[in-house]
Design an enzyme around this catalytic site. Structure first.
Site, short mmCIF file in Angstrom:
data_model
loop_
_atom_site.label_atom_id
_atom_site.label_comp_id
_atom_site.label_asym_id
_atom_site.label_seq_id
_atom_site.Cartn_x
_atom_site.Cartn_y
_atom_site.Cartn_z
N ARG A 85 -41.13 -18.86 -13.01
CA ARG A 85 -41.86 -18.30 -14.15
C ARG A 85 -42.11 -19.44 -15.15
O ARG A 85 -41.17 -20.04 -15.66
CB ARG A 85 -41.04 -17.18 -14.81
N HIS A 129 -46.94 -17.47 -24.20
CA HIS A 129 -45.54 -17.67 -24.62
C HIS A 129 -45.59 -18.43 -25.95
O HIS A 129 -45.09 -19.55 -26.06
CB HIS A 129 -44.77 -18.40 -23.53
N GLU A 174 -42.19 -11.68 -24.98
CA GLU A 174 -41.44 -11.26 -26.17
C GLU A 174 -42.32 -11.05 -27.40
O GLU A 174 -42.16 -11.73 -28.42
CB GLU A 174 -40.34 -12.28 -26.48
N ASN A 304 -36.13 -9.55 -21.02
CA ASN A 304 -35.41 -10.75 -21.41
C ASN A 304 -34.19 -10.30 -22.19
O ASN A 304 -34.33 -9.66 -23.25
CB ASN A 304 -36.27 -11.66 -22.28
N TYR A 306 -30.38 -11.29 -23.89
CA TYR A 306 -29.42 -12.31 -24.32
C TYR A 306 -28.13 -11.69 -24.85
O TYR A 306 -27.06 -12.14 -24.49
CB TYR A 306 -30.07 -13.26 -25.34
N GLU A 368 -35.80 -13.22 -18.13
CA GLU A 368 -35.01 -14.28 -18.79
C GLU A 368 -33.60 -13.78 -18.99
O GLU A 368 -33.38 -12.63 -19.41
CB GLU A 368 -35.55 -14.63 -20.19
O1 IFM Z 1 -36.11 -20.35 -25.40
C1 IFM Z 1 -36.33 -19.00 -25.63
C2 IFM Z 1 -37.56 -18.52 -24.90
O2 IFM Z 1 -38.68 -19.25 -25.26
C3 IFM Z 1 -37.82 -17.07 -25.21
N1 IFM Z 1 -36.64 -16.27 -24.98
C4 IFM Z 1 -35.40 -16.73 -25.52
C5 IFM Z 1 -35.15 -18.18 -25.16
C6 IFM Z 1 -33.81 -18.66 -25.76
O3 IFM Z 1 -33.85 -18.55 -27.15
#
Ligand code: IFM
Length: 455
Positions: A85, A129, A174, A304, A306, A368
């Site tokens: 990706r 992006h 995002e 995505n 985190y 992600e």
């Molecule tokens: O680096 C970023 C990415 O560009 C978008 N999602 C989160 C990642 C980590 O912060």
């Protein structure tokens, strides 16, 4: 040279068709910021604003991927990846965002696609992006509805050139983060601090997604179309579970998650009255037919993930925002970014999506997931992070969520937005003085995991 990983692979077995990938983005790795006719993006402008990026770092050179593409594809081949990706830089292809096409920009992506296919890696481009052409920002950026039309134009140009070989496309990355950091708080490009006046940016990006989806389907009839949303499960501390706290959590969920998933999957926006948005047309921003365009069928929802977000009622009842962000009471391990490591938040998120959207939820792709860790090759903490989160994906699949693939963020250390080169997310360490790439222990671990899943 690379460090040897003593770690076992995680126990769950994924289906043979499960897609293993890594992710990057154009401004974060390409460099060549003003080469071969590329126009400036909002990030080229923003990084020059004093104090905007830690230590004044810029993406001018990045990982110099524009020139080191062959090396980078070779790393992917060594990993045994199914898919890569990456994102297309809009101003590399259309220097002013619209109109004249820069053939050298398209040639670069053409070459990348061919190299990937030769290496057995499926190209999975993201069309936006965050590196909007500066010329479009000068016309209002995503506050301007016409940017959605320009995005569809760019999508057609890219799809017509690459669509004979590229079948899986991601429209936006995002849109919540781009709206919040770029337009509401101003900590990312374009650096506007409009707070709630930034909300039209959500709708215009989603409209752009809908128009781009139509453009992709017209140019590439067998295209698979996805979007990547940053999602977070909302949590509460044990001492913050009053009705007011729960209402604050619901308001946060509406803003971060549902505002971007509901229109795609349900064809409507959630209740945004906590943000003073009683009018379903948002004072004329949402026009007749927009929601139908946005809700066009998707082949997959990219997630995505985190970490979760802890929310309480606002301490100040006159505050503009209907929530406060809180710290968890649990002593979670932390990444170098100080983000809590909470793998089961991913299971909670995925099962929560299934519960909310039911049959309207298309197959899910983790587009992600990864972590920033201190520099160095022996990144056991990253291996633990990835193993834990893959276990969480497997748990969600066991509970009936259809997950088709997993893309680690990121292939290599890169430009981490307002943090510059200070946060390292790579399976591969990059020396930004020499551009030397050195695989970390996590690289070998991921390669072995992919191989063992195929065995
Ligand atoms: O680096 C970023 C990415 O560009 C978008 N999602 C989160 C990642 C980590 O912060």
């Amino acid at each position: 040279m690379s460090a040897s990983p003593p770690h076992p692979t995680p126990s769950p077995r994924f289906p043979a068709s499960f897609v293993w990938g890594v992710a990057t983005a154009s401004y974060q790795i390409e460099g060549a910021a003003a080469e071969d006719g590329k126009g400036p993006s909002i990030w080229d402008t923003f990084v020059r604003r004093p104090g905007a990026v830690r230590d004044g770092h810029t993406g001018d050179v990045g990982c110099d991927h524009y020139h080191l593409l062959d090396q980078d594809v070779e790393l992917m081949r060594r990993l045994g990846l199914d898919a890569y990706r990456f994102s297309l830089s809009w101003p590399r292809v259309l220097p002013t965002g619209s109109g004249t096409v820069e053939p050298r920009g398209l040639d670069f992506y053409d070459r990348l696609v061919d190299r990937l296919l030769e290496a057995g890696v499926t190209p999975t481009p993201t069309l936006f992006h965050w590196d909007l052409p500066q010329a479009l920002e000068d016309e209002g950026g995503w506050l301007n509805r016409e940017t959605a039309d320009r995005f569809a134009e760019f999508t057609s140009v890219a799809a017509e050139r690459l669509g004979d070989r590229v079948k899986r496309w991601i429209t936006l990355n995002e849109p919540f983060i781009h709206m919040a950091f770029g337009y509401a708080f101003g900590t990312h490009a374009p650096g506007r601090a409009l707070m709630l006046d930034a909300l039209p940016v959500a709708h215009h990006q989603l409209l752009g997604h809908g128009l781009a989806t139509a453009a992709l389907r017209a140019a590439v009839p067998d295209a698979q179309v996805l979007i990547s949303n940053n999602c977070t499960p909302v949590r509460h501390r044990s001492d913050a579970r009053s009705d007011a706290d729960l209402a604050a959590g619901s308001a946060y969920d509406a803003l971060h998650n549902r505002m971007f998933n509901d229109p795609l999957l349900l064809g409507s926006y959630p209740d945004l009255s906590a943000y003073g948005m009683e009018d379903p047309a948002w004072g004329g921003v949402v026009r007749d037919g927009d929601l139908a365009t946005i809700a066009a069928p998707l082949d997959g929802l990219g997630i995505n993930y985190y970490n979760p977000t802890w929310v309480t009622a606002p301490a100040d009842s006159a505050a503009l925002l209907p929530f406060d962000l809180a710290e968890p009471e649990e002593a979670y391990r932390r990444t170098a970014f100080d983000w809590p490591v909470v793998p089961d938040g991913l299971t909670e998120l995925l099962t929560g999506l299934k519960a909310r959207y039911g049959d309207a939820l298309p197959p899910v792709w983790i587009t992600e997931n990864g972590c920033s860790q201190p520099a160095g090759l022996d990144d056991r903490a990253r291996i633990d992070f990835l193993a834990g989160h893959l276990g969480a994906v497997a748990d969600a699949m066991a509970q009936g969520v259809d997950v088709r693939g997993y893309f680690t963020w990121s292939l290599m250390d890169n430009f981490e937005w307002a943090e510059g080169y200070h946060q390292r997310f790579g399976l591969v360490e990059v020396d930004f003085d020499t551009q030397t790439r050195t695989p970390r222990a996590s690289f070998d671990w991921y390669r072995d995991l992919i191989a063992s899943q195929r065995a």
